[in-house]
Enzyme design. Structure first.
Site, PDB file in Angstrom:
ATOM      1  N   LYS A  19      29.910 -45.965 -10.314  1.00  0.00           N
ATOM      2  CA  LYS A  19      28.506 -46.266 -10.614  1.00  0.00           C
ATOM      3  C   LYS A  19      28.405 -47.781 -10.713  1.00  0.00           C
ATOM      4  O   LYS A  19      28.449 -48.356 -11.796  1.00  0.00           O
ATOM      5  CB  LYS A  19      28.083 -45.583 -11.929  1.00  0.00           C
ATOM      6  CG  LYS A  19      27.175 -44.364 -11.707  1.00  0.00           C
ATOM      7  CD  LYS A  19      26.747 -43.716 -12.993  1.00  0.00           C
ATOM      8  CE  LYS A  19      25.264 -43.407 -13.042  1.00  0.00           C
ATOM      9  NZ  LYS A  19      24.809 -42.325 -12.166  1.00  0.00           N
TER      10      LYS A  19
HETATM   11  C1  PLP Z   1      24.513 -41.067 -11.743  1.00  0.00           C
HETATM   12  C2  PLP Z   1      24.405 -40.518 -10.373  1.00  0.00           C
HETATM   13  C3  PLP Z   1      24.435 -39.142 -10.109  1.00  0.00           C
HETATM   14  C4  PLP Z   1      24.426 -38.111 -11.203  1.00  0.00           C
HETATM   15  O1  PLP Z   1      25.584 -38.158 -11.962  1.00  0.00           O
HETATM   16  P1  PLP Z   1      25.583 -37.521 -13.418  1.00  0.00           P
HETATM   17  O2  PLP Z   1      26.949 -37.813 -13.903  1.00  0.00           O
HETATM   18  O3  PLP Z   1      25.330 -36.088 -13.247  1.00  0.00           O
HETATM   19  O4  PLP Z   1      24.519 -38.206 -14.189  1.00  0.00           O
HETATM   20  C5  PLP Z   1      24.443 -38.737  -8.777  1.00  0.00           C
HETATM   21  N1  PLP Z   1      24.391 -39.623  -7.770  1.00  0.00           N
HETATM   22  C6  PLP Z   1      24.340 -40.944  -7.985  1.00  0.00           C
HETATM   23  C7  PLP Z   1      24.290 -41.868  -6.837  1.00  0.00           C
HETATM   24  C8  PLP Z   1      24.339 -41.420  -9.287  1.00  0.00           C
HETATM   25  O5  PLP Z   1      24.254 -42.730  -9.506  1.00  0.00           O
END
Ligand code: PLP
Length: 311
Positions: free
Chosen positions: A160
């Site tokens: 992320k």
């Molecule tokens: C944060 C995110 C998700 C969802 O992830 P969770 O852990 O379920 O919140 C999915 N795709 C992307 C690109 C993200 O940034």
């Protein structure tokens, strides 16, 4: 109300400051180059008090994102977990969206990115349903994104990282400008990838399918849904999914901490399940909402009560 003008306190590098004073310098490295890592976490009100959902997993992923870009977080996992609990408690939040972010400061410019200080902050605020109450109940229309596409050669989709979200934002704006609610991003081989910030599932003949982790974020809600599905007696296949499979699916939905479980009722001009949220999707969604609010005993270990973590 502007985000920067909410009331409350923000945790910055180990201390709480007033919301309005949580500022950084214009030459902050991450502002220029997208070199930050972050999490999106939620806390929900349960019968025993407010609890953060899967705090350990989110915090582990934050450190893993940092590792993937070679960033050293100057706090321990326990310190950052405590900071997240404290941020919810200090702001008196019953339900909260929590945003931890680690970024490089303004100690130097340029892409060498050496000798930079890593800053860590946690903001928490009351953020209702990401796509709106109506959408989570009645479903959303999504547009297959013509660009940009995800590339197998980039490992960075596992992280992320702030810089990744330029792609997501362009895809989402393209979808919104065409009257849709979300984008469905593709891989360079035109298989289905994910939404701008959500993982994607389809259901066909009672079997769930979701893209494998090659080029999608390892979503915590994705994992939660796979586990809930199993408990309800449905299996999930992780594989490459073609657009044709999506158009022929019985049901489809998105998952994410922000979007929770959102039914998809239309992809481009094709209705899914006659434009209605699917029955299995509704069951999974319903179970997810029970689970995050502490109404499923088996999964108690996924909830961290913020009061119990009081110093
Ligand atoms: C944060 C995110 C998700 C969802 O992830 P969770 O852990 O379920 O919140 C999915 N795709 C992307 C690109 C993200 O940034």
């Amino acid at each position: 109300m502007l985000m920067s003008e909410l009331d409350g306190k923000i945790w910055m590098n180990g201390e709480f400051c007033d919301w309005k004073d949580a500022k950084i310098h214009i030459l902050t490295h991450t502002l220029h180059y997208g070199t930050g890592v972050f999490e999106g976490v939620r806390a929900y009100k349960t019968n025993s008090g407010t609890a953060i959902f899967r705090l350990n997993d989110h915090t582990d992923r934050l450190f893993e994102s940092a590792r993937l870009i070679g960033m050293q977080i100057p706090f321990t996992k326990d310190e950052l977990k405590q900071a997240q609990c404290d941020s919810v408690r200090i702001n008196n939040l019953n339900n909260a969206y929590i945003r931890p972010i680690c970024f490089y400061g303004s100690e130097g410019m340029g892409l060498r990115a050496d000798n930079l200080k890593v800053h860590c902050c946690v903001a928490a605020w009351d953020w209702g349903t990401y796509l709106g109450e109506d959408k989570i109940k009645n479903g959303i229309k999504i547009k297959v994104s013509p660009f940009p596409k995800r590339n197998e050669m980039s490992m960075l989709y596992k992280a992320k990282v702030t810089g990744n979200y330029l792609n997501s934002m362009l895809a989402l704006r393209d979808a919104l400008n065409s009257g849709f609610d979300e984008a469905l991003i593709l891989d360079t081989d035109n298989s289905v990838n994910e939404g701008s910030g959500e993982n994607f599932f389809i259901i066909k003949n009672n079997i769930l399918s979701t893209p494998d982790l090659t080029t999608v974020l390892d979503g915590i809600t994705r994992k939660t849904i796979i586990s809930i599905a199993k408990d309800l007696g449905y299996s999930t296949v992780e594989k490459k999914i073609s657009l044709d499979e999506v158009f022929e699916a019985d049901e489809a939905f998105f998952t994410g901490t922000a979007a929770e479980v959102t039914p998809v009722i239309q992809v481009d001009n094709n209705n899914i399940n006659n434009g209605l949220p699917g029955e299995i999707t509704k069951k999974l969604q319903d179970t997810y909402f029970k689970l995050i609010r502490g109404n499923i005993k088996k999964n108690d270990s996924w909830l961290t009560l913020v009061d119990k973590n009081e110093k």
